[in-house]
Scaffold this motif. Sequence first.
Motif, PDB file in Angstrom:
ATOM      1  N   ARG A   1       1.203  -1.367  -0.183  1.00 39.03           N
ATOM      2  CA  ARG A   1      -0.171   0.142   0.272  1.00 39.03           C
ATOM      3  C   ARG A   1       1.182   1.386   0.064  1.00 39.03           C
ATOM      4  NH1 ARG A   1      -3.221  -2.836  -2.019  1.00 39.03           N
ATOM      5  NH2 ARG A   1      -5.382  -3.532  -0.546  1.00 39.03           N
ATOM      6  N   HIS A   2       2.216   1.072  -0.156  1.00 40.27           N
ATOM      7  CA  HIS A   2       3.294   2.444   0.094  1.00 40.27           C
ATOM      8  C   HIS A   2       3.942   2.028  -1.724  1.00 40.27           C
ATOM      9  CE1 HIS A   2       6.019   5.528   0.677  1.00 40.27           C
ATOM     10  NE2 HIS A   2       5.063   5.900   1.864  1.00 40.27           N
ATOM     11  N   PRO A   3       3.749   3.180  -1.774  1.00 39.41           N
ATOM     12  CA  PRO A   3       4.626   2.995  -3.256  1.00 39.41           C
ATOM     13  C   PRO A   3       6.172   2.907  -2.842  1.00 39.41           C
ATOM     14  CG  PRO A   3       3.747   5.515  -3.479  1.00 39.41           C
ATOM     15  CD  PRO A   3       3.616   4.283  -1.512  1.00 39.41           C
ATOM     16  N   TYR A   4       7.022   3.585  -2.351  1.00 42.01           N
ATOM     17  CA  TYR A   4       8.233   2.997  -1.750  1.00 42.01           C
ATOM     18  C   TYR A   4       8.288   0.821  -1.314  1.00 42.01           C
ATOM     19  CZ  TYR A   4      12.870   1.319   0.253  1.00 42.01           C
ATOM     20  OH  TYR A   4      14.203   1.807   0.805  1.00 42.01           O
TER      21      TYR A   4
ATOM     22  N   GLY B   1       9.079  17.917   3.347  1.00 40.98           N
ATOM     23  CA  GLY B   1       7.658  16.621   2.670  1.00 40.98           C
ATOM     24  C   GLY B   1       7.723  15.304   2.974  1.00 40.98           C
ATOM     25  N   CYS B   2       7.520  14.086   2.068  1.00 38.92           N
ATOM     26  CA  CYS B   2       7.584  13.108   2.218  1.00 38.92           C
ATOM     27  C   CYS B   2       8.901  12.758   1.518  1.00 38.92           C
ATOM     28  CB  CYS B   2       6.535  11.993   1.431  1.00 38.92           C
ATOM     29  SG  CYS B   2       6.909  10.059   1.434  1.00 38.92           S
ATOM     30  N   SER B   3       9.961  11.922   2.223  1.00 39.57           N
ATOM     31  CA  SER B   3      11.927  12.503   2.050  1.00 39.57           C
ATOM     32  C   SER B   3      11.858  11.158   0.756  1.00 39.57           C
ATOM     33  CB  SER B   3      11.895  12.069   3.115  1.00 39.57           C
ATOM     34  OG  SER B   3      11.451  10.137   3.759  1.00 39.57           O
ATOM     35  N   PHE B   4      10.262  10.436   0.131  1.00 39.18           N
ATOM     36  CA  PHE B   4      10.698  10.081  -1.208  1.00 39.18           C
ATOM     37  C   PHE B   4      10.187  10.152  -2.279  1.00 39.18           C
ATOM     38  CE2 PHE B   4       8.499   5.955  -3.508  1.00 39.18           C
ATOM     39  CZ  PHE B   4       9.701   5.448  -3.728  1.00 39.18           C
ATOM     40  N   HIS B   5       9.950  11.939  -1.998  1.00 43.17           N
ATOM     41  CA  HIS B   5       9.046  12.216  -3.001  1.00 43.17           C
ATOM     42  C   HIS B   5       9.641  12.218  -4.526  1.00 43.17           C
ATOM     43  CE1 HIS B   5       9.895  16.291  -1.525  1.00 43.17           C
ATOM     44  NE2 HIS B   5      10.799  16.488  -3.376  1.00 43.17           N
ATOM     45  N   PRO B   6      11.484  12.932  -3.915  1.00 40.56           N
ATOM     46  CA  PRO B   6      11.463  12.282  -4.975  1.00 40.56           C
ATOM     47  C   PRO B   6      11.976  11.477  -6.325  1.00 40.56           C
ATOM     48  CG  PRO B   6      13.442  14.042  -3.469  1.00 40.56           C
ATOM     49  CD  PRO B   6      12.199  13.151  -2.556  1.00 40.56           C
ATOM     50  N   ARG B   7      11.375  10.350  -5.339  1.00 40.84           N
ATOM     51  CA  ARG B   7      11.823   8.988  -6.334  1.00 40.84           C
ATOM     52  C   ARG B   7      10.333   8.364  -6.208  1.00 40.84           C
ATOM     53  NH1 ARG B   7      16.127   5.314  -2.653  1.00 40.84           N
ATOM     54  NH2 ARG B   7      16.458   4.289  -4.805  1.00 40.84           N
ATOM     55  N   CYS B   8       9.233   8.766  -6.204  1.00 37.42           N
ATOM     56  CA  CYS B   8       7.833   8.274  -6.035  1.00 37.42           C
ATOM     57  C   CYS B   8       7.073   8.501  -6.851  1.00 37.42           C
ATOM     58  CB  CYS B   8       7.523   8.876  -4.621  1.00 37.42           C
ATOM     59  SG  CYS B   8       5.451   8.300  -4.820  1.00 37.42           S
ATOM     60  N   PRO B   9       6.332   7.497  -8.539  1.00 35.84           N
ATOM     61  CA  PRO B   9       6.159   7.902  -9.294  1.00 35.84           C
ATOM     62  C   PRO B   9       4.742   8.228  -9.104  1.00 35.84           C
ATOM     63  CG  PRO B   9       6.308   5.091  -9.360  1.00 35.84           C
ATOM     64  CD  PRO B   9       6.867   6.242  -7.633  1.00 35.84           C
TER      65      PRO B   9
ATOM     66  N   ARG C   1       1.231  18.539  -2.753  1.00 35.44           N
ATOM     67  CA  ARG C   1       1.255  17.797  -1.373  1.00 35.44           C
ATOM     68  C   ARG C   1       2.451  17.129  -1.165  1.00 35.44           C
ATOM     69  NH1 ARG C   1      -4.059  15.915   2.353  1.00 35.44           N
ATOM     70  NH2 ARG C   1      -2.702  16.399   3.783  1.00 35.44           N
ATOM     71  N   CYS C   2       3.263  16.480  -1.527  1.00 33.13           N
ATOM     72  CA  CYS C   2       3.978  15.444  -0.709  1.00 33.13           C
ATOM     73  C   CYS C   2       5.632  15.837  -0.936  1.00 33.13           C
ATOM     74  CB  CYS C   2       4.117  14.498  -1.935  1.00 33.13           C
ATOM     75  SG  CYS C   2       2.953  13.254  -2.053  1.00 33.13           S
ATOM     76  N   HIS C   3       5.468  16.802  -1.453  1.00 32.40           N
ATOM     77  CA  HIS C   3       6.709  17.948  -1.527  1.00 32.40           C
ATOM     78  C   HIS C   3       6.551  18.864  -0.054  1.00 32.40           C
ATOM     79  CE1 HIS C   3       7.395  17.336  -5.856  1.00 32.40           C
ATOM     80  NE2 HIS C   3       6.521  16.905  -5.748  1.00 32.40           N
TER      81      HIS C   3
ATOM     82  N   ALA D   1       2.238   5.483   5.546  1.00 30.16           N
ATOM     83  CA  ALA D   1       2.304   7.044   5.819  1.00 30.16           C
ATOM     84  C   ALA D   1       2.766   7.601   4.711  1.00 30.16           C
ATOM     85  CB  ALA D   1       3.840   7.159   6.775  1.00 30.16           C
ATOM     86  N   CYS D   2       1.872   7.916   3.428  1.00 29.24           N
ATOM     87  CA  CYS D   2       1.149   7.842   2.627  1.00 29.24           C
ATOM     88  C   CYS D   2       0.567   8.676   2.029  1.00 29.24           C
ATOM     89  CB  CYS D   2       1.483   6.443   1.356  1.00 29.24           C
ATOM     90  SG  CYS D   2       1.632   7.057  -0.588  1.00 29.24           S
ATOM     91  N   TRP D   3       0.062  10.072   1.394  1.00 28.18           N
ATOM     92  CA  TRP D   3      -0.535  10.800   1.503  1.00 28.18           C
ATOM     93  C   TRP D   3      -1.441  10.633   0.166  1.00 28.18           C
ATOM     94  CZ3 TRP D   3      -1.250  14.290   4.239  1.00 28.18           C
ATOM     95  CH2 TRP D   3      -0.840  14.729   5.570  1.00 28.18           C
ATOM     96  N   LEU D   4      -1.058   9.372  -0.454  1.00 27.36           N
ATOM     97  CA  LEU D   4      -2.565   8.827  -1.285  1.00 27.36           C
ATOM     98  C   LEU D   4      -3.699   7.875  -0.564  1.00 27.36           C
ATOM     99  CD1 LEU D   4       0.230   7.306  -3.627  1.00 27.36           C
ATOM    100  CD2 LEU D   4      -1.769   8.943  -4.395  1.00 27.36           C
ATOM    101  N   HIS D   5      -3.451   7.809   0.888  1.00 31.54           N
ATOM    102  CA  HIS D   5      -4.406   7.466   1.530  1.00 31.54           C
ATOM    103  C   HIS D   5      -5.152   8.247   2.417  1.00 31.54           C
ATOM    104  CE1 HIS D   5      -3.494   2.965   0.733  1.00 31.54           C
ATOM    105  NE2 HIS D   5      -1.768   3.260   0.386  1.00 31.54           N
TER     106      HIS D   5
HETATM  107 FE1  SF4 Z   1       4.941   9.051  -2.796  1.00 32.84          FE
HETATM  108 FE2  SF4 Z   1       2.822  11.484  -1.466  1.00 32.84          FE
HETATM  109 FE3  SF4 Z   1       2.892   9.166  -0.732  1.00 32.84          FE
HETATM  110 FE4  SF4 Z   1       5.052  10.089  -0.349  1.00 32.84          FE
HETATM  111  S1  SF4 Z   1       3.179  10.538  -0.103  1.00 32.84           S
HETATM  112  S2  SF4 Z   1       5.145   7.808  -0.971  1.00 32.84           S
HETATM  113  S3  SF4 Z   1       5.692  10.576  -2.408  1.00 32.84           S
HETATM  114  S4  SF4 Z   1       2.723   9.746  -2.909  1.00 32.84           S
END
Ligand code: SF4
Length: 345
Positions: free
Chosen positions: A252-255, A289-297, A302-304, A323-327
């Motif tokens: 459920r998390h992009p990472y 923002g979300c530390s994964f955002h530079p790699r997240c498709p 908001r993630c930035h 921990a993801c704004w998509l949810h």
């Molecule tokens: Fe990707 Fe945003 Fe979720 Fe971070 S919060 S994993 S950048 S969708």
Amino acid sequence: MTGDPILEVRDLCVDYGLGADGVRAVTDASMVLRRGEVLGLAGESGSGKSTLAYAITRLLRAPGVITGGDVRFTGRDVSLDLLAAGPAELRRVRWSQISVVFQSAMHALNPVARIDAQLTDALRAHRREMTAEQRRQRAIELLDLVGISEDRLRSYPHELSGGMRQRVMIAMALVLDPEVVIMDEPTTALDVVTQREILNELMLLKDRLGFAVVFITHDLSLLIELADTIAIMYAGRILEHGPARELFRGPRHPYTLGLLNSFPALHGERVRMEGIPGAPPSLTALPTGCSFHPRCPYALDRCHEEFPPTAALAGDSAGRLAACWLHADGNDLPAPLARPTGSAL
Ligand code: SF4
């Protein structure tokens, strides 16, 4: 879930250094290890998983500093806040109730001491009532437990193969019959055949002796097979946490999805290996923002700006957290992150 909580970690924070020079290495980490369970901690190098484990056991060395949180250990005959425990209480718990298998057996074993001396060291310190012969017998029993013959008792570490040395490390961790064993990449330096043998034996020992395991690795594919629950770490935070089976069937998390797409499928239809573009950030220069955002498709505007809170997933009965704004309310999950779960592996 296999039993009552034995190790409960709440909002643990660890910094390296203090004040303006401090770097936060672990942020608000929470997880629960249950009796008899394997909890896997996965993530790329530098994600904070080893730091988290050393903080839990209070083995963190300066400049590492625990700056917040709670760690409660509830053992057979002791319930203890490990972060508040004094030296005497820690000594009572360490090794006899919580032990650690370190990453590199060659460096963890004393090169100038024979195996029997190293195996019986903890017995001399913690079981003073035992005679020398009883300690010797326990050492033989332990070597047998990990598949090493008695005639290796008088060997030095350099006389053993890498696999045997790692087995000795496991035997040393089990010498006082602990309830929790923390394993930090215990088989990483070994070839895959030896690795597989040792892990199979380890799981048999776990079932036989009943200890719980925190297993740290960068190899998520390994955890999918071994662990009951998995916590995925990135840049010092746990981004997804839940039962291994659900996490594999429907991340459920992009990472987590990226990690799963980085290795070939063992079962089922997952065939396309994609990897994750880019590299993990330096802890001294985390993205906003979300530390994964530079790699997240799937990154949103908001993630930035804002780091997403860790939250239970809507409609999920398995107790998963992400921990993801998509949810957050109102967002449609991308199809790869909305797969149904619940089928057997
Ligand atoms: Fe990707 Fe945003 Fe979720 Fe971070 S919060 S994993 S950048 S969708």
